[in-house]
Design a protein around this motif. Structure first.
Motif, PDB file in Angstrom:
ATOM      1  N   GLY A 172      70.997  83.411  -2.033  1.00  0.00           N
ATOM      2  CA  GLY A 172      70.012  84.387  -2.524  1.00  0.00           C
ATOM      3  C   GLY A 172      70.170  84.719  -3.990  1.00  0.00           C
ATOM      4  O   GLY A 172      69.517  85.636  -4.504  1.00  0.00           O
ATOM      5  N   LYS A 203      69.872  84.701  -8.060  1.00  0.00           N
ATOM      6  CA  LYS A 203      68.686  84.571  -8.907  1.00  0.00           C
ATOM      7  C   LYS A 203      68.579  83.151  -9.470  1.00  0.00           C
ATOM      8  O   LYS A 203      69.581  82.567  -9.892  1.00  0.00           O
ATOM      9  CB  LYS A 203      68.769  85.583 -10.054  1.00  0.00           C
ATOM     10  CG  LYS A 203      67.460  85.752 -10.787  1.00  0.00           C
ATOM     11  CD  LYS A 203      67.462  86.998 -11.640  1.00  0.00           C
ATOM     12  CE  LYS A 203      68.306  86.815 -12.891  1.00  0.00           C
ATOM     13  NZ  LYS A 203      68.275  87.959 -13.774  1.00  0.00           N
ATOM     14  N   ARG A 236      59.514  80.682  -3.746  1.00  0.00           N
ATOM     15  CA  ARG A 236      59.640  82.056  -3.219  1.00  0.00           C
ATOM     16  C   ARG A 236      59.362  82.066  -1.720  1.00  0.00           C
ATOM     17  O   ARG A 236      60.022  82.788  -0.965  1.00  0.00           O
ATOM     18  CB  ARG A 236      58.672  82.989  -3.936  1.00  0.00           C
ATOM     19  CG  ARG A 236      59.162  83.388  -5.316  1.00  0.00           C
ATOM     20  CD  ARG A 236      58.283  84.472  -5.941  1.00  0.00           C
ATOM     21  NE  ARG A 236      58.722  84.717  -7.309  1.00  0.00           N
ATOM     22  CZ  ARG A 236      57.986  84.491  -8.396  1.00  0.00           C
ATOM     23  NH1 ARG A 236      56.764  84.031  -8.267  1.00  0.00           N
ATOM     24  NH2 ARG A 236      58.463  84.731  -9.596  1.00  0.00           N
ATOM     25  N   ASN A 250      65.065  83.306  -4.762  1.00  0.00           N
ATOM     26  CA  ASN A 250      64.916  84.480  -5.622  1.00  0.00           C
ATOM     27  C   ASN A 250      64.585  83.983  -7.046  1.00  0.00           C
ATOM     28  O   ASN A 250      65.477  83.803  -7.867  1.00  0.00           O
ATOM     29  CB  ASN A 250      66.225  85.267  -5.576  1.00  0.00           C
ATOM     30  CG  ASN A 250      66.195  86.475  -6.484  1.00  0.00           C
ATOM     31  OD1 ASN A 250      65.139  86.870  -6.985  1.00  0.00           O
ATOM     32  ND2 ASN A 250      67.361  87.064  -6.723  1.00  0.00           N
ATOM     33  N   ASP A 304      63.251  83.893 -10.764  1.00  0.00           N
ATOM     34  CA  ASP A 304      63.008  84.704 -11.961  1.00  0.00           C
ATOM     35  C   ASP A 304      62.254  83.805 -12.956  1.00  0.00           C
ATOM     36  O   ASP A 304      62.866  83.046 -13.701  1.00  0.00           O
ATOM     37  CB  ASP A 304      64.349  85.160 -12.546  1.00  0.00           C
ATOM     38  CG  ASP A 304      64.184  85.912 -13.857  1.00  0.00           C
ATOM     39  OD1 ASP A 304      63.053  86.365 -14.151  1.00  0.00           O
ATOM     40  OD2 ASP A 304      65.180  86.040 -14.607  1.00  0.00           O
TER      41      ASP A 304
END
Lengths: 525, 313
Positions: free
Chosen positions: A364, A366, A390, A395, A397
């Motif tokens: 999980g 980033k 997603r 996760n 960004d």
């Protein structure tokens, strides 16, 4: 004269100079994909500098529509029985734009400069025993090991092209720009009229003698039917579209997908896929840092990838403008194959991807994705990628930036939390990724390799084997093995082949199809 | 007066020095690497490093800044990283279209906005006043590129009166020059007209309430004479100030306008240079814009003396 009469006359007065200033039929007005910021096709690898290079410089060999090399400036090409000695003879009628004869010394100097910058040139450098002139019109390249693909490398149109320049120009340090623009190709560059960001002007070279053959992509007779070609730089797509509709330009290289319906409504304008080799969409992972340092995690993503959605985001619903499925190599080129392609053609299953991701140990964390916002095609594909990832629980960004920032950022090997990155979407010229030799995303040369730094002795060995492959059958076997390695090691995810169309006035005909915009053979009427 | 001008000109030196330091530092800190852009995807990290070294981008900040300042002091703005052309040559190639666009916009804007503002003040509270104010709100609200596209659509695509894009040098004739610039000038002038019209109206309203205006009326002076000789001249100082400040608006707006109408001016040169991280060009153009702005402010200060004899330097 009454005031009303004056007002009525005003538009006519304004319009009158437009008629006087109308362009002659012997000038071709072209809107290129971007700004021609530099004019040395060896110093830089930008596509637009390459396109400029293809106008101004000829090459020893040229690829035909079958993507096979054919003699271009070369009159003949003899290879010794052991495959080590390549003797190239030059056509008798070759002249540079200044009228000087093209000699073997010019070719040797040009190859030497090219070989210091181009990826296949560097290969030649590594294999080179010696290059020497045998006569004014004949030279030989002696290799340490056989390389059947030498003619392909010398004639490939992808950056960098092996542009033949006068020896004095070719002796320029390849890391410095040339300052003299004397070429060997069908067009002479008018440096004095060049205003970067606005216009680049080319004139038909009086000294260029085309081969007495029909045009065949980059091979065959490069007959020129225009005295002058003007590249008019228009950064705004809406302006370029309006200029094309208003007959202020003849040809627009990269119409925005959103504007195609408007252009299609105009009966004077044709929309055509000229660059059939297109561009391969690529989702690239950074192999140095978690989570994509694990092949299991990279592989887990495949079931979530629906290439069609990426293509639609980039170029719209018209399936003529893209091609799926696409594997490791450019669809439609000789080495494209369907080995293991079911990884992307089977039913899409995001749930399976989610499970595989968990099983592979994704925690999980980033995931930093670099998103270039100034390239609509790449931006669209990046958004689809972020959404797909997603949906399977990553996760993401997504960090928006311009291309100039992205190219610096992707060179950073630091962890993502210290300014590095995890993945980005880009596209590669179809001809670059049509063979293992110049296919950077497929390479496995680790820290010395392309951004993402994938390491794989297996893929490097297969690439080496391709260089020595004696025939196309052997090349195809290697390509199939490499594609299999793609599914197992997942250095990148192919996202489909983009075939962005070009738009031109129907007054033009005989545009050469196969790759970038080429200015021979095309004529008005 | 002469001493004042000399003092002001000398005062531009520290201003320009601060601008130079600021621009150079900002670019040094900004992300992006021209060497990576030049090298492309096929290049090895060693190739990128070699290009960086050949461009002098591997040198320390102070060395680079010192070298740049030294060259500037000798009239050399450097060479573009990408085009290999001197920055001064690139600016020379682009200055005419931008100057033409700005001058034409200025002429259009002043000749429309000032009478509009005067009219609105004279007819305060009437439908004319409200129409002028509505136009001003519209001018402020609609972005330059929207106006530009609309004008190009109507006058170029639909009516075929004017070209969509491009620029023709003044040396090729007044009408060809004008036909290429008229639409961009109108598009760029919208916000400027709105600004000047509003200020003119407000200032005129204040002046029209003064005692000397009542005296002029009592003496039997005509309406035109009152408005343009007595009132406008006394209202001129704030209007001229706004016109001067508006030059900055024009410089900013020119970037967009030049892109929409494909005019090869300094605005587009700046944008292209920023996107490619062509540092010498960005530094040169920003320095030039700053100098122009400082100079315009000086000119505005000097023009005050023409309108208000009480102002002396």
């Amino acid at each position: 004269m009454r005031r009303r009469h004056l007002l009525h006359a005003a538009p006519a007065l304004l319009a009158a100079p437009r008629l006087a200033g109308a362009q002659g039929a012997r000038t071709l007005r072209f809107v290129p994909q971007g700004n021609l910021a530099n004019v040395d096709p060896i110093w830089t690898t930008t596509v637009i500098a390459r396109n400029h290079g293809l106008m101004v410089y000829d090459t020893l060999f040229g690829l035909g529509r079958d993507f096979q090399p054919k003699p271009q400036m070369a009159a003949g090409h003899d290879v010794s029985a052991d495959g080590l000695r390549h003797t190239i003879s030059l056509r008798a009628d070759l002249r540079f734009h200044d009228g000087e004869k093209v000699t073997a010394r010019d070719c040797i100097a040009s190859i030497a400069r090219w070989s210091k910058r181009d990826v296949l040139g560097q290969r030649l450098n590594a294999l080179l025993e010696e290059m020497r002139a045998l006569a004014d019109d004949r030279f030989e390249i002696v290799l340490k090991r056989p390389w059947p693909g030498l003619a392909w490398a010398l004639g490939k149109p992808s950056a960098n092209i092996c542009a033949i320049m006068p020896e004095r120009v070719a002796q320029t340090d390849p890391f410095q720009q040339i300052t003299e623009h004397v070429g060997s190709g069908p067009f002479r560059f008018r440096a004095s009229q060049w205003v970067p960001g606005s216009i680049a002007v080319y004139e038909r070279s009086a000294h260029y003698v085309p081969r007495d053959e029909p045009a065949d992509f980059l091979a065959g007779g490069k007959q020129v039917f225009f005295d002058r070609v003007e590249w008019r730089i228009m950064p705004d797509p809406a302006t370029a579209a309006a200029a094309l509709q208003n007959n202020e330009v003849d040809w627009w290289e990269t119409p925005l997908a959103d504007l195609l319906p408007v252009l299609r409504r105009n009966r004077e304008i044709a929309i055509e896929v000229v660059n059939t080799a297109g561009n391969l969409g690529v989702l690239r992972f950074n192999h140095l840092h978690p989570p994509f340092d694990k092949p299991e995690i990279r592989r887990a993503i495949f079931p979530a990838i629906d290439q069609k959605t990426f293509m639609q985001a980039a170029l719209g619903e018209d399936a003529a403008l893209w091609q799926v499925p696409a594997g490791a190599f450019t669809p439609g080129t000789p080495l494209a194959n369907d080995s293991g392609l079911e990884a992307l053609t089977g039913p899409r299953d995001p749930e399976a991807a989610k499970r595989a991701l968990r099983a592979a140990g994704y925690d999980g964390r980033k995931v930093v994705m670099l998103v270039p916002t100034d390239f609509p095609t790449l931006n669209g594909m990046s958004e689809v990628a972020a959404d797909a990832l997603r949906k399977i629980g990553m996760n993401i960004d997504a960090q928006a930036m311009d291309w100039g920032t992205l190219v610096q950022r992707r060179a950073k090997k630091d962890p993502p939390e210290q300014g590095g990155w995890n993945l980005f979407v880009t596209s590669w010229e179809g001809l670059d990724v049509s063979v293992p030799g110049s296919h950077q995303p497929l390479r496995g040369n680790g820290q010395d390799g392309w951004f993402g730094w994938s390491s794989s002795p297996r893929r490097e060995a297969l690439r080496e084997a391709w260089f020595a492959a004696p025939d196309q059958a052997a090349e195809k076997r290697i390509a199939a093995d490499l594609q299999q390695a793609l599914w197992e090691e997942a250095p990148f995810v192919p996202l489909g082949l983009l075939r962005p169309p070009m738009a031109y006035r129907r007054s033009l005909s005989n545009i050469v199809v196969g790759g970038p915009a080429l200015f021979w053979n095309v004529r008005r009427g | 007066m002469f001493a004042y001008v000399v003092r002001r000109v000398l005062a531009t030196i520290p201003v320009m020095a601060i601008v130079a330091l600021f621009v150079f530092s900002l670019l040094y800190l900004a992300p992006g690497d021209p060497a990576a852009v030049i090298a492309g995807d096929q290049a090895t990290p060693q190739d990128v490093e070699r290009i960086r070294a050949s461009l002098g981008l591997d040198r320390p900040y102070l060395v680079r800044f010192g070298s740049w300042v030294w060259d500037i002091l000798h009239g050399d703005m450097g060479v573009s990283i990408f085009t290999n052309l001197p920055v001064t040559t690139m600016i020379q190639q682009r200055i005419e279209p931008t100057l033409s666009l700005m001058i034409l916009t200025l002429i259009l804007a002043v000749s429309i906005a000032v009478p509009m503002g005067v009219l609105a003040a004279w007819k305060q509270g009437t439908i004319i006043d409200r129409a002028v104010m509505a136009f001003a709100v519209l001018g402020f609200s609609v972005p330059v590129f929207v106006v530009g596209y609309l004008l190009a659509y109507v006058f170029a695509l639909e009516l075929d009166w004017l070209p969509v894009q491009g620029y023709t040098a003044f040396s090729n004739g007044f009408f060809p020059w004008l036909e290429n610039l008229i639409l961009p000038a109108i598009a760029l002038g919208g916000v400027y007209i709105a600004l000047i019209a509003r200020i003119t109206r407000a200032t005129m309203l204040e002046v029209l309430g003064q005692d000397y205006i009542r005296t002029a009326r009592a003496k039997g002076a005509g309406q035109g004479s009152i408005l343009f000789l007595h009132a406008l001249k006394n209202a001129a100082v704030p209007i001229v100030t706004v016109i001067g400040i508006g030059i900055a608006l024009l410089i900013g707006g020119a970037v967009v306008t030049e892109s929409v109408f494909a005019i090869p001016g300094l605005g587009r040169l700046t944008v292209d240079a920023i996107l490619r991280r062509d540092y010498p060009v960005i530094q040169g153009v920003v320095l030039l814009f700053s100098f122009v702005y400082v100079l315009v402010n000086l000119l505005i200060d000097l023009v005050y003396t023409l309108f208000d004899p009480r102002i002396r330097y």
